[in-house]
Structures are given as C-alpha cells and as structure tokens.
Design a protein around this motif. Structure first.
Motif, short mmCIF file in Angstrom:
data_model
loop_
_atom_site.label_atom_id
_atom_site.label_comp_id
_atom_site.label_asym_id
_atom_site.label_seq_id
_atom_site.Cartn_x
_atom_site.Cartn_y
_atom_site.Cartn_z
N LEU A 32 23.61 50.39 44.33
CA LEU A 32 22.82 50.76 43.14
C LEU A 32 23.59 50.54 41.84
CD1 LEU A 32 20.86 53.93 44.35
CD2 LEU A 32 20.00 51.62 43.97
N MET A 33 24.89 50.27 41.93
CA MET A 33 25.64 49.92 40.72
C MET A 33 25.53 48.42 40.42
SD MET A 33 29.00 52.29 41.11
CE MET A 33 29.05 53.88 40.29
N GLY A 34 24.85 47.69 41.30
CA GLY A 34 24.62 46.26 41.07
C GLY A 34 25.71 45.37 41.64
N PRO A 73 43.83 59.21 54.46
CA PRO A 73 44.79 58.72 53.46
C PRO A 73 44.13 57.85 52.38
CG PRO A 73 45.18 57.69 55.62
CD PRO A 73 44.18 58.79 55.83
N ILE A 74 43.14 57.03 52.77
CA ILE A 74 42.52 56.17 51.75
C ILE A 74 41.80 57.02 50.71
CG2 ILE A 74 40.77 54.38 51.32
CD1 ILE A 74 41.33 53.26 54.10
N ASN A 75 41.00 57.99 51.19
CA ASN A 75 40.23 58.78 50.22
C ASN A 75 41.12 59.73 49.44
OD1 ASN A 75 37.59 59.11 49.10
ND2 ASN A 75 37.64 61.20 49.92
N HIS A 97 38.82 50.19 42.21
CA HIS A 97 38.42 50.68 43.53
C HIS A 97 38.87 49.72 44.64
CE1 HIS A 97 35.99 52.70 46.55
NE2 HIS A 97 35.43 51.55 46.86
N ALA A 98 38.64 48.43 44.43
CA ALA A 98 38.95 47.45 45.50
C ALA A 98 40.44 47.44 45.80
CB ALA A 98 38.47 46.06 45.10
N ARG A 99 41.28 47.61 44.76
CA ARG A 99 42.73 47.65 45.01
C ARG A 99 43.12 48.89 45.80
NH1 ARG A 99 47.78 46.13 42.83
NH2 ARG A 99 46.88 44.82 41.20
N LYS A 101 28.00 43.72 44.82
CA LYS A 101 27.93 43.42 46.25
C LYS A 101 28.80 44.43 46.99
CE LYS A 101 26.94 38.55 45.80
NZ LYS A 101 27.17 37.20 46.33
N ASP A 102 28.25 44.99 48.06
CA ASP A 102 28.98 46.04 48.79
C ASP A 102 28.97 45.69 50.27
OD1 ASP A 102 30.21 48.40 49.58
OD2 ASP A 102 28.99 49.65 48.25
N GLY A 103 30.13 45.37 50.82
CA GLY A 103 30.22 44.98 52.22
C GLY A 103 30.86 43.61 52.40
N THR A 104 31.54 43.13 51.35
CA THR A 104 32.15 41.79 51.41
C THR A 104 33.22 41.70 52.49
OG1 THR A 104 31.68 41.45 49.09
CG2 THR A 104 33.41 40.07 50.05
N ARG A 139 27.93 61.55 51.37
CA ARG A 139 26.85 61.20 50.44
C ARG A 139 27.45 61.24 49.04
NH1 ARG A 139 22.00 65.23 50.13
NH2 ARG A 139 23.43 66.22 48.68
N ILE A 140 27.39 60.11 48.35
CA ILE A 140 28.10 60.00 47.07
C ILE A 140 27.09 59.70 45.96
CG2 ILE A 140 29.98 58.88 45.84
CD1 ILE A 140 31.12 58.00 48.56
N ARG A 141 26.94 60.68 45.08
CA ARG A 141 25.99 60.53 43.97
C ARG A 141 26.59 59.65 42.89
NH1 ARG A 141 22.72 65.63 41.46
NH2 ARG A 141 21.55 64.51 39.88
#
Ligand code: HEM
Length: 445
Positions: A244-246, A403-405, A343-345, A248-251, A286-288
C-alpha cells in the motif's frame, strides 16, 4: 468436473437424483430430522469433485501448502482458543480440520460435520447438531480457486497459564518463542496470539472465507474463534505485487523469490523436535501504515526510507529490480547509496549474519478510525487502519525474526510511518501425508 451424490454411509455413485433434487431432499429430510430427532439424516450430503487443474493446490504433501505456494489474491487468517482439557478432543478437532480442509481445497461441496463432544451438552451444540444445511453454498460452483489451508499451533497448545493441558509440554519446540517487546509495539492482545491457527489463501475471497467459517463451525465449543483478519494481494501477473506504500514487496526472500536452500532457512530439520521436521515457524505481525503521512513524502525521500526505487524496485545505486543490494556503494557526495537507516539495508541477510525470512505479504484494510489532534489546528479527521499483514516463515525465529526486528524497531526509517498492532508466533507442522492423515499427527499420534 463430475458430480455425484454421497449417501450417509459414504457410498457414492455418478447416477442418482439431480443436485437440485438432493438439495430439496436434504432440506426436507432436515426438516423431518428436526421434528423427529433423526439426526442421522443430517449426514446426507453432496460431494462435488473438481478435476485437478490449474486452480487446485494440493492439501497433502511433505510440507503444508500456503507457505511457498505462489501468492493467491486473498487471505483470511484466524486464531482459536481451546476450551477443553481433553487431548482426545484436540486430536478429533485436528483430524476433522484436516479432512475438511482437504475437501475444500479440492473444491468439493461438503457438509460440515458438526462435532459435539460426548461429555458436553449445551444449547449451542444441540442446535448445531440438528443443522440441516448440506452446504452453506456461498462458494458453490466458484471452484477451488487455488485454496490452501495452513494449520498452526501456538504456545498455548503446549502450556497455558503454566499448565500442561494435553500432556505435550515437553514437545514444545524452543523455536516457538514468546516474542520480546519491540520498541514502538502497540499490540492489541485481543487480535494477537492463540492456541491454534488457520491461514486460508485463495483467488476468491468468498471461497477463502467459506473455508475459514466452515472449519471454525466444526468445533465451536472446543476451538473457539479468538480473532480473524482479512488480507489481499494484487495479482502478480504484472510482476512483484506492490504494497500500500506503492513499493514492490517480495523481490527477494519471499515465497515468490525464495532463498536457494529452503532446507537451511525455512523447513525445520533434524535439530529441533522430531515431530516438526518438514514444518516451519510463522511470525505474524499486523503493521498499520500511516498512509496520510507517507503520501506527503516526496518520492526520492520515500526511496531513501525503503532503499529501493519506487517504480522499478531496483536497489538504490542499481538499475534492475533483481540487482543484488550493494551495501558498500556510495553516491557522488560520498554517502551510502542505500542509507544506513533504509529498510532494505537493515532487513538484508548481509546485515543480519545471513538470517533469512521467507515473506508472504498481504495488504489489509480494516476501514477507518477517527483521530483528534489536541494541539493547533485542533482538527478531527479519519485515518485508514490499513497496512501490511507480515507473514514471515522461517526455520528459527530466534535466529531470524527476533534479531532482524530488534534492529528494525530501533533504526528503521520506516518506523516513522508504521505501527505494529497485532502479533503471533505459530509452529506450522509438516503436511499430512495423504488421505486419512492429518496435520498434527506427528505430534499426537
Ligand atoms: C509495513 C511494514 C513493512 C513494509 C512496508 C516493508 C516493505 C519492504 C519492501 C518494499 C522491501 C524491499 C523489496 C523486497 O525485497 O521485497 C522489503 C524487504 C524486506 N523486508 Fe520489509 N517491510 C515491512 C516490514 C518488515 C518487517 C517487520 C520485517 C521483519 C522483521 C521485514 C523484513 C524484510 C526483509 C527480510 C526484506 C528483504 C531484505 C533482503 O532480503 O535483502 N519487513 N520490505
């Protein structure tokens, strides 16, 4: 597709009364059953088998479906609280859940067998026992729609208020962790956790919802719904779906583009509890998204938050969506092409000792809520309760999600626009090996 009628003894034949006749007969017999108490007549049902085709996902197999299955367009996820101390009742629930899930995945029209525990007699179970519906019919003729039903176990199945309710506390996997509190969490306990879990995914929302509510109807007094959540994904025919942020998610590291060695990153192996071998662990969040705030940010700044280009999905400093992230690359001003807080880094395996999560992302939209600013200009407005259903599958959340989160929760620039509002961790056991087998058999049998 062939259609045939099954009698209450389970014998079947291709000839016989038409579906409409049988439906009428079912209703009539049902009516008589209510009057005469002949509950057995309710077992009359119609089975409509679909030939295996492109829109059928197998229920049986070494691994459960709905993990690496190509993303369907809709999901309904649900968690249940167990209201029993009987191990036998839990086993019965799981057996029936699996049998019905397998039938629904084939696209069969099925009577929901109402489960009434022998030692329970209450008004609700009596009412459901004389239910006369052959099939609630809302998904009739829509087809299987690539339905998958994935069954999970929460910590509460093993230990509830410190009690070993079903004699299986010793089999609780260490990987089934209680998550720590992460900075910024605003979790709603009523929308989090649960003893049992169902994830239904499919290309038709009515088929998916039908699956959840039919399965939930089997044993409402033993496994009671705790929460449900609906999600969706745009078709991925145009490539990686956008969130919803526009973006691509899942690359990478997703069910669509999984890591190379799933046995090393996703499926439980020989290290932990033997009954989980071939299973995996799900972390749900669930992330608003604060979409109103996000929409005001210029696209180049949005790209710095994510670390990727918005249109192409390419990493900053790259040109193609599937270019590898180059975390060492610097721009002409000497600063990192992918900012330190991107975020990606921060989510990348390179930043997390190689830790990998197989993400299966869906958007959610729970409508709007009103907010009031109590400072100038003192306005009231509606804001969306919409965002991301993060469904992250992994071999060991202690080495991946936690650890990631922990890193993301403190440093991720995305946090300015997101709030985690619900959370759960479930063990996803291996698949049922074939008809007559059931998910959870490796734990209970
Ligand atoms: C609303 C919240 C979130 C949004 C909008 C979001 C969005 C994205 C986007 C756009 C990408 C880059 C494209 C891709 O590789 O798929 C990405 C990658 C990724 N995200 Fe998120 N994400 C969110 C939350 C999370 C959370 C909570 C985690 C886990 C703790 C996470 C883990 C990852 C991982 C592991 C990657 C891939 C990084 C790689 O393998 O290099 N994300 N996310």
């Amino acid at each position: 597709m062939t259609e045939h009628v099954q009698d209450s003894a389970g014998t079947a034949g291709p000839s016989g009364p038409s579906r409409r006749d049988v439906l009428r007969r079912g209703m009539f017999i049902g009516g008589a059953a209510v009057a005469g108490g002949a509950v057995g007549a309710v077992a009359d049902h119609i089975a409509e088998h679909h030939d295996a085709g492109d829109d059928v996902e197998p229920f049986y197999g070494a691994h459960q479906g709905g993990v690496v299955t190509n993303t369907q367009q809709h999901t309904v996820i649900a968690a249940f609280d167990l209201h029993t101390t009987s191990r036998g009742e839990v086993v019965e629930v799981l057996r029936r859940w699996s049998a019905l899930a397998a039938a629904l995945a084939r696209g069969d029209s099925t009577t929901v067998p109402i489960y009434t525990p022998k030692d329970v007699s209450n008004a609700y179970s009596k009412t459901t026992q004389v239910s006369t519906t052959s099939d609630s019919l809302e998904a009739w003729q829509v087809g299987p729609s690539r339905l998958t039903v994935t069954i999970g176990f929460g910590r509460g199945l093993f230990l509830s208020d410190g009690k070993d309710r079903f004699g299986i506390a010793g089999a609780m996997p260490d990987e089934l962790v209680e998550l720590p509190h992460f900075a910024g969490d605003e979790l709603d306990p009523d929308q989090s956790d649960g003893d049992l879990f169902l994830q239904a995914c499919g290309d038709d929302l009515q088929v998916v919802f039908h699956a959840i509510r039919s399965i939930a109807r089997i044993s409402p007094d033993v496994a009671a719904l705790r929460w449900t959540q609906v999600g969706y994904s745009p078709s991925n025919k145009a490539g990686t779906p956008r969130n919803l942020m526009g973006f691509k998610d899942g690359t990478i590291n997703s069910n669509a583009h999984p890591p190379a060695d799933l046995d090393a990153t996703l499926w439980a192996g020989s290290d932990g509890q033997g009954w989980m071998r071939g299973g995996t662990y799900l972390v749900y969040r669930r992330i608003r998204m604060s979409l109103e705030h996000w929409d005001r940010l210029q696209v180049p700044d949005q790209e710095k938050v994510i670390g990727r280009q918005k249109v192409s999905g390419a990493p900053l400093g790259g040109s193609d969506e599937f270019d590898a992230l180059d975390l060492t690359k610097r721009g002409s001003d000497g600063t990192p092409a992918i900012p330190a807080t991107a975020h990606a880094r921060l989510a990348a395996p390179e930043t997390n000792n190689g830790a990998v999560i197989v993400r299966r992302a869906f958007a959610y939209n729970n409508g709007t809520t009103q907010f009031t600013e109590r400072w100038p200009p003192w306005r009231q407005a509606l804001e969306y309760d919409a965002g991301l259903l993060f469904l992250g599958y992994q071999q060991d959340p202690r080495k991946a999600f936690v650890p990631i989160n922990s890193r993301l929760a403190i440093n991720d620039a995305l946090n300015q626009f997101t709030t985690h509002t619900a959370s759960a961790v479930f063990a996803i056991p291996p698949g049922a090996s074939g008809p007559g087998h059931w998910v959870g058999e490796t734990l209970f049998a």
